[in-house]
Design an enzyme around this catalytic site. Structure first.
Site, PDB file in Angstrom:
ATOM      1  N   ARG A   1      -2.733   0.124   7.626  1.00 37.54           N
ATOM      2  CA  ARG A   1      -2.230  -0.033   8.985  1.00 37.54           C
ATOM      3  C   ARG A   1      -1.347   1.105   9.463  1.00 37.54           C
ATOM      4  O   ARG A   1      -0.898   1.102  10.606  1.00 37.54           O
ATOM      5  CB  ARG A   1      -1.438  -1.353   9.086  1.00 37.54           C
ATOM      6  CG  ARG A   1      -2.290  -2.585   8.867  1.00 37.54           C
ATOM      7  CD  ARG A   1      -1.434  -3.841   8.848  1.00 37.54           C
ATOM      8  NE  ARG A   1      -2.251  -5.039   8.748  1.00 37.54           N
ATOM      9  CZ  ARG A   1      -2.750  -5.512   7.627  1.00 37.54           C
ATOM     10  NH1 ARG A   1      -2.525  -4.877   6.487  1.00 37.54           N
ATOM     11  NH2 ARG A   1      -3.479  -6.602   7.619  1.00 37.54           N
TER      12      ARG A   1
ATOM     13  N   THR B   1       0.393   5.538  -1.624  1.00 39.31           N
ATOM     14  CA  THR B   1      -0.036   6.654  -0.776  1.00 39.31           C
ATOM     15  C   THR B   1       0.269   7.999  -1.430  1.00 39.31           C
ATOM     16  O   THR B   1      -0.494   8.957  -1.247  1.00 39.31           O
ATOM     17  CB  THR B   1       0.627   6.581   0.610  1.00 39.31           C
ATOM     18  OG1 THR B   1       2.048   6.545   0.458  1.00 39.31           O
ATOM     19  CG2 THR B   1       0.160   5.355   1.373  1.00 39.31           C
TER      20      THR B   1
ATOM     21  N   CYS C   1     -19.090 -13.400  -8.334  1.00 37.01           N
ATOM     22  CA  CYS C   1     -20.189 -14.012  -7.594  1.00 37.01           C
ATOM     23  C   CYS C   1     -19.614 -15.115  -6.728  1.00 37.01           C
ATOM     24  O   CYS C   1     -18.880 -15.976  -7.210  1.00 37.01           O
ATOM     25  CB  CYS C   1     -21.230 -14.583  -8.554  1.00 37.01           C
ATOM     26  SG  CYS C   1     -22.535 -15.523  -7.700  1.00 37.01           S
TER      27      CYS C   1
ATOM     28  N   HIS D   1      -3.719  -9.953  -4.273  1.00 31.94           N
ATOM     29  CA  HIS D   1      -4.980  -9.765  -3.553  1.00 31.94           C
ATOM     30  C   HIS D   1      -6.135  -9.390  -4.467  1.00 31.94           C
ATOM     31  O   HIS D   1      -7.161  -8.902  -3.999  1.00 31.94           O
ATOM     32  CB  HIS D   1      -4.782  -8.722  -2.450  1.00 31.94           C
ATOM     33  CG  HIS D   1      -3.832  -9.167  -1.388  1.00 31.94           C
ATOM     34  ND1 HIS D   1      -3.239  -8.297  -0.494  1.00 31.94           N
ATOM     35  CD2 HIS D   1      -3.367 -10.398  -1.067  1.00 31.94           C
ATOM     36  CE1 HIS D   1      -2.450  -8.979   0.324  1.00 31.94           C
ATOM     37  NE2 HIS D   1      -2.508 -10.246  -0.013  1.00 31.94           N
TER      38      HIS D   1
ATOM     39  N   ASP E   1      -5.423  -1.571  -6.728  1.00 29.18           N
ATOM     40  CA  ASP E   1      -5.777  -0.304  -7.373  1.00 29.18           C
ATOM     41  C   ASP E   1      -5.451  -0.230  -8.856  1.00 29.18           C
ATOM     42  O   ASP E   1      -5.842   0.727  -9.536  1.00 29.18           O
ATOM     43  CB  ASP E   1      -5.118   0.871  -6.643  1.00 29.18           C
ATOM     44  CG  ASP E   1      -3.604   0.715  -6.486  1.00 29.18           C
ATOM     45  OD1 ASP E   1      -2.951   0.224  -7.431  1.00 29.18           O
ATOM     46  OD2 ASP E   1      -3.073   1.076  -5.413  1.00 29.18           O
TER      47      ASP E   1
ATOM     48  N   ALA F   1       0.808  -1.217   0.000  1.00 30.74           N
ATOM     49  CA  ALA F   1       0.000   0.000   0.000  1.00 30.74           C
ATOM     50  C   ALA F   1       0.843   1.270   0.000  1.00 30.74           C
ATOM     51  O   ALA F   1       0.422   2.302  -0.519  1.00 30.74           O
ATOM     52  CB  ALA F   1      -0.933  -0.003   1.213  1.00 30.74           C
TER      53      ALA F   1
END
Length: 261
Positions: free
Chosen positions: A41, A33, A136, A128, A111, A29
């Protein structure tokens, strides 16, 4: 100048990248930023500011509670990734890839900024999953996220699968949900094959992603970490940079491509 940004540190690390047959990068992540996407976190992270938000990415809670699903759809609608642009670090990694120096980019992010920066999608391994598709949970059907968000905007707060009526969610990995085995296998192979493994903007506390560092190190790769906060793997890293990612990564890539160092 910070000690870790001294010419010696940058030049030596750039030399490792230039001389490696295969460089594999793992991003978390922290690389996004600077594009306006908060981490989870960190001191100002999404879950730090709103601990209840963790429930939106818990699969058992999501399946059991319609209200959680309704809030999750609104969260997806409002995700800053829709309006974010790749930053200097994303763009620098694309330069490294196009120069033939970057073998694979493994990302924990959903993203899509690596691809939007111009990375070859076949070389981006999304551990991820992705925000840009919906799956579904009953029949496995996938559709574009925009298609389902249009239904939310039209007044359907918890849109069911149009094929089977099952519960839908973003095609991302929630807590309590297994990673896609084929994706994990590809990431594992890329880590094990690396001569240099660079972890950028990740706390290296979430497994199995963090375990990729162990695999790379066991295979003999040099480990380079670029992260503001300490990680559990700092002691085995050949180099650690704590300076801003948008400064360190472009500086390294410039040195690699210039041939200096």
């Amino acid at each position: 100048m910070r000690p870790e940004l001294s010419g010696t540190a940058i030049d030596e690390t750039a030399g490792w990248l230039r001389n490696a047959d295969r460089v594999t990068v793992l991003t978390g992540a922290g690389i996004s930023t600077e594009s306006g996407i908060p981490d989870f976190r960190g001191p100002d992270g999404v879950w730090t500011r709103d601990p209840a938000a963790v429930g939106l990415v818990s699969l058992p809670d999501y399946l059991a509670d319609e209200d959680v699903r309704r809030r999750a759809w609104l969260s997806r609608r409002d995700n800053p990734a829709w309006h974010a642009s790749p930053n200097a670090a994303h763009l620098a990694l694309v330069e490294l890839e196009r120069a033939g120096r970057l073998w694979a980019t493994i990302t924990q992010n959903i993203d899509g900024l690596h691809q939007r920066a111009g990375a070859d999608p076949s070389r981006v391994i999304e551990l991820h999953g992705t925000l840009y598709q919906v799956e579904c949970l009953q029949c496995g059907r996938r559709v574009p996220m925009t298609e389902v968000l249009d239904r939310v905007a039209s007044g359907d707060p918890d849109p069911a699968c149009t094929a089977c009526g099952g519960i839908q969610k973003a095609a991302t990995v929630a807590f309590g949900q297994q990673l896609d085995r084929s994706v994990l296998s590809t990431a594992t192979a890329a880590a094990a094959a690396a001569d240099v493994f660079v972890a950028i903007g990740t706390s290296l506390t979430v497994h199995p992603a963090a375990g990729l560092v162990d695999l790379a190190a066991a295979a003999g790769a040099r480990i380079v970490i670029v992260n503001a906060e300490p990680t559990p793997y700092d002691e085995i890293a050949a180099r650690r940079f704590a300076a801003p990612i948008g400064v360190v990564v472009p500086a390294l890539v410039r040195r690699v491509l210039s041939g200096n160092g």
